[in-house]
Design an enzyme around this catalytic site. Structure first.
Site, PDB file in Angstrom:
ATOM      1  CG  HIS A   1      13.593  45.303  63.595  1.00  0.00           C
ATOM      2  ND1 HIS A   1      14.101  44.648  64.700  1.00  0.00           N
ATOM      3  CD2 HIS A   1      13.519  44.359  62.614  1.00  0.00           C
ATOM      4  CE1 HIS A   1      14.324  43.383  64.401  1.00  0.00           C
ATOM      5  NE2 HIS A   1      13.979  43.179  63.140  1.00  0.00           N
TER       6      HIS A   1
ATOM      7  CG  ASP B   1      14.051  45.828  67.903  1.00  0.00           C
ATOM      8  OD1 ASP B   1      13.236  46.474  67.211  1.00  0.00           O
ATOM      9  OD2 ASP B   1      14.646  44.819  67.481  1.00  0.00           O
TER      10      ASP B   1
ATOM     11  CB  SER C   1      13.280  39.765  63.548  1.00  0.00           C
ATOM     12  OG  SER C   1      14.629  39.740  63.197  1.00  0.00           O
TER      13      SER C   1
END
Length: 340
Positions: A84, A114, A191
């Site tokens: 992402h 992911d 992230s």
């Protein structure tokens, strides 16, 4: 190799003639020693792993489309981050801890986990972090989350491994299995950065935080990350075999394990079976407990997912399982899993 360390046990004197001591008293020498031990572990890990953490910037049509963190896993510029974070881009910009900006190609992007794998385009030699074995993780051990949201300095948060074997829904709707839950807070932009053990090994790639809940953050386990990176490096994508089941890690009753001579304590219990899939055609049923696939032990859902790699596609393989406390075997022909 141990991923833990021992704190010295503080002692308190309750002698009425002594100055106030005990849990509510001012920190003493032992308290300072405890803090020093903890600080030394964290700072040591950050010193070793911090230089391998990079900022990732994504641009689309010349405009900024977002940013996140990543971690170099090979000195020639191979890096892991979140799917992402790259958002389907083919190239991204990496910024190292010293502020060096490098262009990188997205070698492959796997939304199902992911994860994305990048390679720096320039001929470089960069500090690299080591991927650890997430199968050896224990609840309660130290977890250190490192990110590089500004590109000039590593941000660090600490906590413990709160839970193992969690499932997390990916953007594709499929479940990411064998996820590590931690209470190490994730800062904005972290992230794709690493979750690191006290031994300085990457045990997960930080992926998500539950908004509105305190101390609930998740990382894709390092063993999953290692598998995905290997698949992308070989095929440019993650090719997976499909048998058409949903499963959960479940303990094998000890009396059954002893009677059957099983060394493993857990397996992958089938929660659902696609009636049009290879598992149903082979005779597997919901409730069956898979303990081996193609002759190799299956002790968790993570084991089962990793075992269903590209090498199993269009082959006939054995599946050993328990049904009503009896061990059985069927033969199954996995097919290639369709892209999400």
């Amino acid at each position: 190799m141990s991923n833990s360390f021992e704190f010295p046990t503080p002692s308190f004197t309750l002698d009425s003639d002594s100055p106030a001591q005990g849990p509510g008293a001012a920190p003493g020498a032992n308290d300072a020693a405890i803090l020093d031990d903890y600080s030394r572990v964290v700072t040591g890990v950050v010193d070793r792993v911090g230089p391998s953490v990079v900022r990732i910037d994504v641009k689309k049509q010349g405009r900024s489309a977002g940013s996140g963190s990543g971690v170099i896993i090979a000195s020639d510029g191979l890096a892991l981050t979140n799917s992402h974070v790259v958002q389907g881009a083919r190239t991204v910009s990496l910024t190292t801890l010293e502020g060096r900006e490098l262009q990188a190609r997205v070698l492959g992007d796997d939304p199902d986990t992911d994860l994305a794998l990048l390679r720096v385009e320039a001929d470089v030699s960069l500090p690299a972090a080591k991927l650890g074995d997430s199968a050896k993780l224990k609840r309660g051990q130290i977890a250190i989350a490192i990110g590089n949201p500004l590109g000039f300095d590593a941000t660090v948060t600490t906590g413990v491994v709160s839970a193992l074997g969690r499932s997390l829904q990916s953007r594709t709707g499929r479940m990411i299995e064998d996820v590590v839950q931690t209470d190490a807070p994730l800062n904005p932009g972290n992230s794709g950065g690493p979750l690191v053990s006290s031994a300085g090994e990457v045990i997960g790639i930080n992926t998500a935080v539950i908004m509105g809940a305190q101390g609930i953050c998740f990382a894709v386990a390092s063993n999953t990350a290692s598998f995905v990176a290997g698949e992308i490096a070989r095929h440019g994508r993650v090719r997976r075999a499909y048998i058409g089941v949903g499963a959960a890690t479940t303990a094998i009753p000890r009396r059954i394990a002893l009677r059957l001579g099983l060394e493993q304590a857990t397996g992958a219990r089938l929660l659902s079976v696609d009636q049009a899939g290879p598992a149903a055609h082979a005779g597997l049923l919901s409730g069956d407990l898979i303990i081996a696939l193609d002759g190799k032990p299956v002790t968790s859902v993570g084991d089962l997912l990793r075992a269903l790699d590209a090498d199993k596609i269009d082959r006939t393989i054995s599946v050993d399982f328990l049904r009503r406390s009896e061990q059985q075997r069927v033969w199954i022909g996995p097919v290639e899993r369709k892209a999400a």
